[in-house]
Design a protein around this motif. Structure first.
Motif, PDB file in Angstrom:
ATOM      1  N   HIS A  53      -5.218   0.176   3.782  1.00  0.00           N
ATOM      2  CA  HIS A  53      -5.294   1.470   4.456  1.00  0.00           C
ATOM      3  C   HIS A  53      -6.228   1.330   5.642  1.00  0.00           C
ATOM      4  O   HIS A  53      -7.070   0.415   5.696  1.00  0.00           O
ATOM      5  N   THR A  93       0.390   5.262  -2.793  1.00  0.00           N
ATOM      6  CA  THR A  93       0.708   5.757  -1.456  1.00  0.00           C
ATOM      7  C   THR A  93       1.538   4.781  -0.638  1.00  0.00           C
ATOM      8  O   THR A  93       1.936   5.095   0.482  1.00  0.00           O
ATOM      9  N   LEU A 174       3.661   7.130   4.404  1.00  0.00           N
ATOM     10  CA  LEU A 174       2.511   8.041   4.325  1.00  0.00           C
ATOM     11  C   LEU A 174       1.399   7.697   5.299  1.00  0.00           C
ATOM     12  O   LEU A 174       0.304   8.257   5.225  1.00  0.00           O
TER      13      LEU A 174
END
Length: 482
Positions: A53, A93, A174
């Protein structure tokens, strides 16, 4: 290296560990994003947790965008040849797989739905079932690559005037930031199929996909994504019966078409055979912010000072190539003009392309919203992109770099009008000519053409387009205020 694995708690990461001397560094390097992590060593060995991320443009920490990321582990005698494969795993995610020295990142969809059969099953389950529609809007912008353009401006106005309406946003994964209060649904997931099948209103700015079949009571508002200079749809050079059939099939899915100005309305109606159906000429909601906002927050997010001159280079895509054209050396352009150069590739070059870099150069192809970049820029350099019809709302200078104009006009696409004759700024063929024009900053010779341009294309871009569009939506009962 003794182990490589993915874990999802507390956040998705790739964990590498081993014994002996620790590596010097570890990173994942993709075309539009990069992450790295420190290697932690102790008496038992070493470990590195590479996050899957990243926070970009001063925004929230979000999953990596889908794509392939090269895994780099260097030093301590470890090279890429020693990297093991790690099977595909869904990590909340996102989903990830390590294969042949690269981490493949994808949306968090169960692989069972990846096949044509899996998608067909979801279509049967959600798209054709009977039942009442929800008081909801399904938004999609540029095939879910971001939440932007006219759908974003309409979303914001619906949220203000009808806060009880559910707002779904179709996203490719996402990593896409959706507006506050909206519900992100990943394309191809069960949630996505359900949301698209039950929403009373669909607001999109490009073609619908995956065999969309409008249910009774559903309405599709097609906002499109620009006033066209280049020929499109049925007007493209060369007759292709399959393309014509696809255009007509797509056009029949739309109930309402939005146009920025009367010229665009005429072109779009004919290019898409959009006959005997409502065509709203209300200006572009995405341009409201160009009247009411300023670029200070965008400059701050990009790390650009208020005193800096900013040039935005935003060419359109080419039918004969996947990546952004290479007609500009942004580093030398920045040096020769004393400016910060923002490079904005077309949305179609987002996936196949890669970020350009250099002193005082910022690649903003992955930046969520073009309108914010237009506000932050002091000047625009483009070619045949419809961004020219948006940037003119600001009244700031435009420059047209068109080294391939003869090929583009005569072979690739063709134009609806003579750009060279009507352009509200210098039309140049080479980068030295561009630098000379940018350095001279002579706007007075183009004042009359600029005024005529704005009268023709920006008469309804007054900062209230979204308000007018949403008023029509509500007055016609396409959604309920609640």
């Amino acid at each position: 290296m003794t182990d490589a694995r993915f874990h999802a708690d507390p956040a998705p990461a790739l964990v590498l560990s081993g014994t002996g001397p620790a590596p010097e560094r570890a990173s994942l390097e993709g075309p539009r994003a990069r992450v790295s992590a420190e290697v932690v060593a102790d008496d038992d060995g070493w470990r590195v947790d590479l996050p899957l991320h990243v926070a970009r443009w001063g925004g929230p920490d979000l999953p990596l965008p889908r794509g392939s990321y090269a895994l780099r582990v260097s030093g301590a005698g470890i090279d890429d040849a020693e990297l093991p494969d790690v099977p595909l795993r869904v990590l909340g995610t996102l989903r990830a797989e390590l294969r042949d020295g690269a981490v493949e990142i994808g949306p968090p969809i169960d692989p069972v739905y990846d096949s044509g059969e899996g998608q067909a099953a979801l279509e049967r389950r959600y798209a054709t079932r009977p039942g009442e529609l929800e008081n909801a809007v399904f938004f999609e912008s540029f095939y879910g690559r971001n939440a932007s353009c006219n759908p974003l401006a309409i979303d914001r106005e619906i949220a203000r005037r009808a806060p009880g309406v559910t707002r779904y946003w179709s996203v490719a994964d996402l990593s896409v930031v959706v507006p506050e209060g909206a519900v992100a649904v990943v394309e191809g997931s069960p949630e996505w199929w359900r949301a698209r099948g039950v929403s009373r209103l669909l607001v999109v700015n490009d073609w619908l996909r995956r065999r969309f079949s409008r249910r009774g009571g559903q309405v599709v508002l097609q906002t499109w994504h620009g006033t066209p200079l280049k020929r499109l749809a049925l007007h493209r050079p060369g007759f292709d019966p399959r393309r014509a059939a696809a255009v007509l099939r797509e056009s029949f899915r739309w109930d309402i078409l939005l146009a920025q100005n009367p010229y665009a309305a005429s072109v779009l109606r004919k290019a898409y055979a959009f006959l005997r159906r409502p065509l709203w000429v209300e200006g572009y909601p995405r341009n409201d912010v160009l009247v009411t906002g300023d670029g200070a927050s965008t400059r701050a997010a990009l790390g650009i000072g208020a005193e800096e001159r900013v040039i935005l280079y935003a060419p359109t895509w080419r039918d004969d190539r996947d990546e952004i054209v290479d007609f500009v050396d942004p580093t030398s352009l920045a040096a020769d003009t004393g400016s910060v150069v923002l490079v904005r590739g077309h949305s179609r070059t987002l996936q196949p392309g890669h970020d350009l870099a250099g002193p005082r150069v910022i690649d903003v192809t992955g930046y969520p919203d073009t309108s914010a970049l237009l506000l932050a820029a002091d000047a625009l350099v483009t070619d045949y992109s419809s961004v020219m019809f948006d940037f003119s709302v600001t009244g700031k200078p435009m420059y047209f770099l068109v080294p391939d104009m003869d090929h583009y006009r005569g072979t690739l696409r063709g134009f609806y009008f003579d750009l060279a004759a009507r352009a509200p700024g210098p039309v140049v063929r080479t980068q030295p000519e561009l630098v000379a024009a940018l350095t001279a900053e002579e706007t007075a010779p183009f004042a009359e053409k600029y005024d005529a341009w704005r009268r023709a294309f920006n008469a309804r871009d007054d900062g209230r387009a979204a308000e007018r569009v949403v008023r029509r939506i509500l007055d016609q009962g396409l959604i309920e205020r609640e």
